[in-house]
Design a protein around this motif. Structure first.
Motif, PDB file in Angstrom:
ATOM      1  N   ALA A   1       3.317   2.814   9.287  1.00 19.46           N
ATOM      2  CA  ALA A   1       3.533   1.430   9.707  1.00 19.46           C
ATOM      3  C   ALA A   1       3.006   0.450   8.665  1.00 19.46           C
ATOM      4  O   ALA A   1       3.502  -0.671   8.552  1.00 19.46           O
ATOM      5  N   ALA A   2       1.996   0.851   7.896  1.00 20.74           N
ATOM      6  CA  ALA A   2       1.350  -0.083   6.961  1.00 20.74           C
ATOM      7  C   ALA A   2       1.522   0.310   5.508  1.00 20.74           C
ATOM      8  O   ALA A   2       1.154  -0.450   4.621  1.00 20.74           O
ATOM      9  N   ALA A   3       2.072   1.503   5.251  1.00 22.27           N
ATOM     10  CA  ALA A   3       2.140   1.979   3.870  1.00 22.27           C
ATOM     11  C   ALA A   3       3.407   2.795   3.650  1.00 22.27           C
ATOM     12  O   ALA A   3       3.941   3.405   4.581  1.00 22.27           O
ATOM     13  N   GLU A   4       3.851   2.798   2.397  1.00 22.10           N
ATOM     14  CA  GLU A   4       4.917   3.720   2.003  1.00 22.10           C
ATOM     15  C   GLU A   4       4.268   5.086   1.778  1.00 22.10           C
ATOM     16  O   GLU A   4       3.208   5.165   1.150  1.00 22.10           O
ATOM     17  N   LEU A   5       4.850   6.154   2.316  1.00 25.59           N
ATOM     18  CA  LEU A   5       4.276   7.491   2.147  1.00 25.59           C
ATOM     19  C   LEU A   5       4.966   8.207   0.995  1.00 25.59           C
ATOM     20  O   LEU A   5       6.190   8.169   0.877  1.00 25.59           O
ATOM     21  N   ARG A   6       4.176   8.840   0.144  1.00 24.45           N
ATOM     22  CA  ARG A   6       4.735   9.624  -0.968  1.00 24.45           C
ATOM     23  C   ARG A   6       4.054  10.987  -0.988  1.00 24.45           C
ATOM     24  O   ARG A   6       2.851  11.084  -0.768  1.00 24.45           O
ATOM     25  N   PRO A   7       4.814  12.047  -1.290  1.00 22.51           N
ATOM     26  CA  PRO A   7       4.185  13.358  -1.400  1.00 22.51           C
ATOM     27  C   PRO A   7       3.397  13.475  -2.700  1.00 22.51           C
ATOM     28  O   PRO A   7       3.790  12.892  -3.716  1.00 22.51           O
TER      29      PRO A   7
ATOM     30  N   VAL B   1       0.864  -1.180   0.000  1.00 25.86           N
ATOM     31  CA  VAL B   1       0.000   0.000   0.000  1.00 25.86           C
ATOM     32  C   VAL B   1       0.901   1.230   0.000  1.00 25.86           C
ATOM     33  O   VAL B   1       1.873   1.302   0.757  1.00 25.86           O
ATOM     34  N   VAL B   2       0.591   2.183  -0.861  1.00 26.93           N
ATOM     35  CA  VAL B   2       1.261   3.480  -0.876  1.00 26.93           C
ATOM     36  C   VAL B   2       0.209   4.512  -0.483  1.00 26.93           C
ATOM     37  O   VAL B   2      -0.925   4.448  -0.979  1.00 26.93           O
TER      38      VAL B   2
END
Ligand code: AMP
Ligand code: GLY
Length: 429
Positions: A39-45, A28-29
């Motif tokens: 904790a559960a996803a890659e964060l992207r701006p 998940v992103v």
């Protein structure tokens, strides 16, 4: 499946949590996301209001499904851009999102589809507003026609206050206001997942819109929610699908602007039956936090089926035999002028309460791993248990571990429902 979730709130954190728990999902992103989702996803701006930027990010991360959380990106056409890039998107087109984007449009669709709602006048001058207020009498209901994040509505016995709110809305460019008949009876939120043809309802929930206990103070985005609704008729969901959601979805398809995504039906259970208060084109916040806590069917498969026109053959949803309550922790001054930038303590202790979890809404990462408040609604604390009383106990125990200077929350979320004390107006539900 790889899923990209657009948004920053506790609703999106709940979506991320459920999507990540689906065995069919490998990653998940979240964009822009919040610290709780990390904790559960890659964060992207990303700028969620820039359709091309969202579509480009979806292509870059090779998303198989994009789930758009808030209404503003939908109205801006994010789902159209993602679909144009050949990627499945859960969320209606910009045109279909007008069901939420314009209350006047929603009223017109409801009239065409024979959907029961409050009588309303769309007004463009203060004189028209005054006439409409007097035609309906009090309590007065005055709504900004455009998107207002749940804060454009004033319900009041004070005619002068109603006129003042209308004047403020009309002063804006292209300003229009909707004056409505007052609907009595408890409110229900029912999320109907649809691919534009088939409608699959989730479980009903109830939201607490006013800032203070016993519904005191101004409207907010929502201060808490619970599900299930022990006081509601077992036929409620079927009634809403048959009388509200399916006719609306059919009418949108007939107009050549099919609505696919989630049709959020905001309803009043009045003495004369179910009436629509509003439609939204997205999941509700905080109701999503409790509905998804109870959904046992893996979420990604359901949303992917809705995004790809495959709901007709989707298996019947499964639900956990549990109750869920969420309590929103808001910053000092919310909703008028929220204070931000304060450190939040006790997150681990709150999350350690069995049956509880803490979803982030307005938070930001500070120095040395600190989590800071960064918005009006800061956290959404979910408690689950065998019944509403138990779920409430879990949620409030978790809240008691949290520290945030000046923060406030309601202490009566689900209290009356747990005590068997929700009054129906006495008519057919
Ligand atoms: P809306 O943004 O249309 O959902 O309105 C926000 C809140 O205002 C609703 O959740 C209700 O609590 C209240 N409200 C809106 N319309 C009416 C109405 N016609 N009668 C009574 N209360 C209303
Ligand atoms: N909980 C109300 C909303 O999401 O609009």
């Amino acid at each position: 499946m790889k899923v990209l979730v657009i948004g920053t709130g506790a609703r999106e954190h709940a979506l991320v949590r459920s999507l990540a728990a689906d065995p069919a999902v490998e990653a998940v992103v979240a964009a822009p996301g919040n610290p709780g989702m990390a904790a559960a996803a890659e964060l992207r701006p990303v700028d969620p209001l820039d359709p091309q930027a969202v579509a480009a990010l979806a292509a870059e991360v090779a998303a198989d499904l994009v789930v758009v959380g808030p209404e503003a990106p939908l109205v801006a056409g994010v789902a159209d851009a993602v679909r144009a890039a050949g990627i499945a998107c859960f969320g209606p087109s910009g045109e279909a999102a007008q069901l939420e984007g314009s209350k006047a449009f929603a009223k017109e669709v409801m009239a065409a589809a024979g959907v029961p709602t409050a009588m309303a006048h769309v007004c463009e001058t203060l004189d028209e507003v005054a006439d409409a207020l007097d035609a309906f009498g009090g309590p007065y209901v005055v709504k900004d026609d455009g998107l207002a994040a749940g804060k454009g509505v004033v319900v009041t016995d004070d005619r002068a206050a109603a006129l003042e709110h209308a004047a403020g809305c009309l002063a804006r460019q292209g300003g229009r206001v909707v004056v409505e008949e007052f609907l009595d009876g408890p409110e229900v939120s029912l999320f109907c997942i649809t691919d534009g043809v088939t409608v699959v309802p989730l479980a009903p929930a109830q939201d607490f819109k006013r800032v203070g206990d016993d519904d005191a103070g101004p409207n907010t985005g929502g201060m808490g929610a619970y599900s299930p609704l022990p006081w509601a008729s077992p036929d409620l969901t079927r009634t809403v699908v048959d009388r509200v959601a399916q006719p609306t979805v059919d009418e949108m398809a007939r107009r050549g602007t099919p609505f696919a995504g989630v049709l959020y039906c905001g309803l009043a259970i009045t003495s004369r039956g179910v009436r629509v208060i509003e439609f939204n084109a997205r999941f509700g916040d905080p109701e999503t936090q409790v509905v998804l806590a109870r959904l046992a069917t893996p979420l990604a498969g359901l949303l992917h089926a809705a995004a790809t026109g495959a709901l007709a053959t989707f298996p019947t949803l499964r639900w956990r035999d549990a109750a869920a309550v969420t309590v929103v922790v808001a910053s000092q001054g919310y909703p008028a002028s929220p204070r931000t930038g304060d450190p939040i303590g006790g997150l681990d202790a709150a999350a350690a309460v069995p049956g509880a979890w803490v979803l982030h809404a307005g938070t930001a990462a500070g120095p040395d791993g600190a989590v800071l408040s960064a918005g009006g609604r800061v956290l959404s604390v979910v408690g689950t248990g065998p019944d509403l009383a138990a779920a409430r106990g879990v949620a409030y125990e978790a809240v008691s571990h949290l520290t945030l200077a000046g923060a406030h929350h309601r202490s009566d979320i689900a209290a009356r429902a747990a005590a068997g004390d929700v009054a129906l107006a006495g008519g057919p539900a």
